[in-house]
Scaffold this active site. Structure first.
Site, PDB file in Angstrom:
ATOM      1  CG  HIS A 201      13.364   9.887  25.300  1.00  0.00           C
ATOM      2  ND1 HIS A 201      12.748   9.183  26.318  1.00  0.00           N
ATOM      3  CD2 HIS A 201      14.650  10.068  25.712  1.00  0.00           C
ATOM      4  CE1 HIS A 201      13.610   8.961  27.292  1.00  0.00           C
ATOM      5  NE2 HIS A 201      14.775   9.477  26.952  1.00  0.00           N
ATOM      6  CG  ASP A 265       9.598   7.879  26.395  1.00  0.00           C
ATOM      7  OD1 ASP A 265      10.015   7.635  25.240  1.00  0.00           O
ATOM      8  OD2 ASP A 265      10.292   8.370  27.299  1.00  0.00           O
ATOM      9  CB  SER A 358      16.796   7.682  28.409  1.00  0.00           C
ATOM     10  OG  SER A 358      16.609   8.897  29.078  1.00  0.00           O
TER      11      SER A 358
END
Length: 412
Positions: A201, A265, A358
């Site tokens: 992402h 992911d 992230s």
């Protein structure tokens, strides 16, 4: 102070110094000197040499243009006896396919110089350099996962300088104006000379503004507001880290089955240049292949990143914390995770990854004492909007489950 006569009688032979003007208008000094002479060159002596009156050199007129080759000569001579690292080989540059590219200038590869080629000085490529390993090879635990001795902490605090040398800060730019977009923050982990592993992402349009794109990664970073980074030691002295390194991203490989539920992911960033390992830049281990996982419970894990901290703003300085892995029954049911491909961790008050973390690493340690190394257990994926709440754990992509995907997508 060197005088003209001492210079004339020294082992130097100016006829052997050749200046080559490259296609990029870079002046490059070429020379053939004995290793013993190279080892004896002192920078102060060279500076003294520059100050000598040009009349003292018999038949030689010193121009300002000679300053650059003399400085380059000092640099090359001082690195002539440089040893290559464990994962490198000292070979002729034209025999190292990873480094023979038109865009690689002498400035790019000069820190890899290991010894001069005394037979040929005519060609730019006839230099001996420390050639890096192939980009499709993951390092073993003797190379990866090594870090300086540090105190492990439970509560979030600033990381020590270059404590996690595999940390990578992903840099974004406006795809139209090409101006940096520093407000977008994602991280990653260096896994070998050529690749950074991150979350899918972090490289997907829809999770950041549509006018943005991934530009580069920054390695060896600690404090985003300074370069080089520095800290004050307990004895009052200042300790300076090497300048950070920014490398453009050559290719983005996102998992083909990544979806809006944050399944799969994971993504790879191929760097434009192979990086060289230092105390500030080094890879983290990936379990599988050369490194066999041990079947034991990982109770204490570590996280790090530049994401939002107590003041709900991204941190300028790299922060770290220790968290605990939780079982499936304690992971929030609405996350609908698969323990085969994901890890649930955290839930201790005040210790959590957050927005801006992230793609960063969820780290575990294997081995003891000198055999200890850090491996990448997971990749920061998603969690609650309110970070660091009690019993509110976060979800991480389980790296070990994607070992073969990683391996299949690495290129030399």
């Amino acid at each position: 102070m060197l005088n003209g006569r001492r210079f004339q009688e020294s082992a130097w032979d100016l006829d052997r110094i050749k200046i080559i003007l490259s296609d990029r208008m870079l002046m490059i000094a070429r020379f053939t000197i004995s290793p013993s002479l190279a080892a004896g060159i002192k920078k102060k002596a060279l500076l003294d040499l520059i100050l000598v009156d040009s009349q003292m050199f018999v038949g030689l007129k010193v121009f300002t243009s000679m300053l650059l080759p003399i400085i380059l000569l000092a640099h090359l001579a001082s690195s002539a006896s440089q040893d290559c690292k464990t994962d490198e080989k000292c070979i002729r540059m034209d025999k190292c396919p990873l480094m023979v590219k038109p865009e690689y200038t002498m400035r790019t590869i000069r820190h890899r110089h290991c010894r001069p080629d005394i037979k040929t000085i005519e060609s730019y490529y006839h230099e001996y350099i420390c050639c890096p390993g192939q980009g499709n090879v993951l390092p073993n635990e003797e190379i990866c996962g090594q870090r300086p001795p540090t105190n492990r902490v439970m509560n979030g605090k600033q990381a020590e300088l270059n404590e996690f040398p595999w940390m990578a800060l992903i840099l974004y730019q406006n795809r139209i104006t090409l101006k940096p977009k520093p407000k977008i923050i994602c991280a990653g982990s260096l896994i070998n000379h050529r690749y950074v592993l991150t979350a899918a992402h972090c490289v997907s349009i829809g999770y950041f503004p549509p006018d943005a794109e991934v530009k580069a990664v920054r390695l060896g970073e600690h404090d985003r507001s300074s370069d080089p980074d520095y800290i004050k030691l307990l004895n009052g002295k200042w300790h300076w880290a090497p300048p950070h390194l920014e490398v453009d991203v050559e290719e983005i490989i996102k998992h083909e089955y990544f979806n809006s539920n944050f399944q799969n992911d994971i993504a790879l960033l191929r760097l434009q240049l192979p990086v060289r390992y230092t105390k500030a830049i080094a890879p983290i281990c990936i379990l599988g292949g050369q490194i066999t996982p041990n079947a034991y419970k990982r109770y204490i894990l570590e996280i790090a990143g530049w994401g939002k901290a107590e003041k709900h703003t991204p941190s300028q300085v790299l922060r770290k914390s220790s968290i605990m892995e939780v079982t499936e029954d304690k992971c929030p049911t609405h996350f609908k995770i698969s323990l085969e491909f994901q890890v649930c961790a955290g839930g201790q008050f005040g210790r959590d990854t957050c927005v801006g973390d992230s793609g960063g690493p969820l780290m575990a340690t294997m081995g003891k004492s000198l055999a200890e190394f850090v491996y990448l257990l997971g990749i920061t994926s998603y969690g609650y909007i309110k970070c660091g709440q009690l019993n509110h754990s976060s979800v991480y992509t389980k790296t070990e489950s994607y070992f073969y995907w990683i391996q299949q997508n690495l290129r030399p």
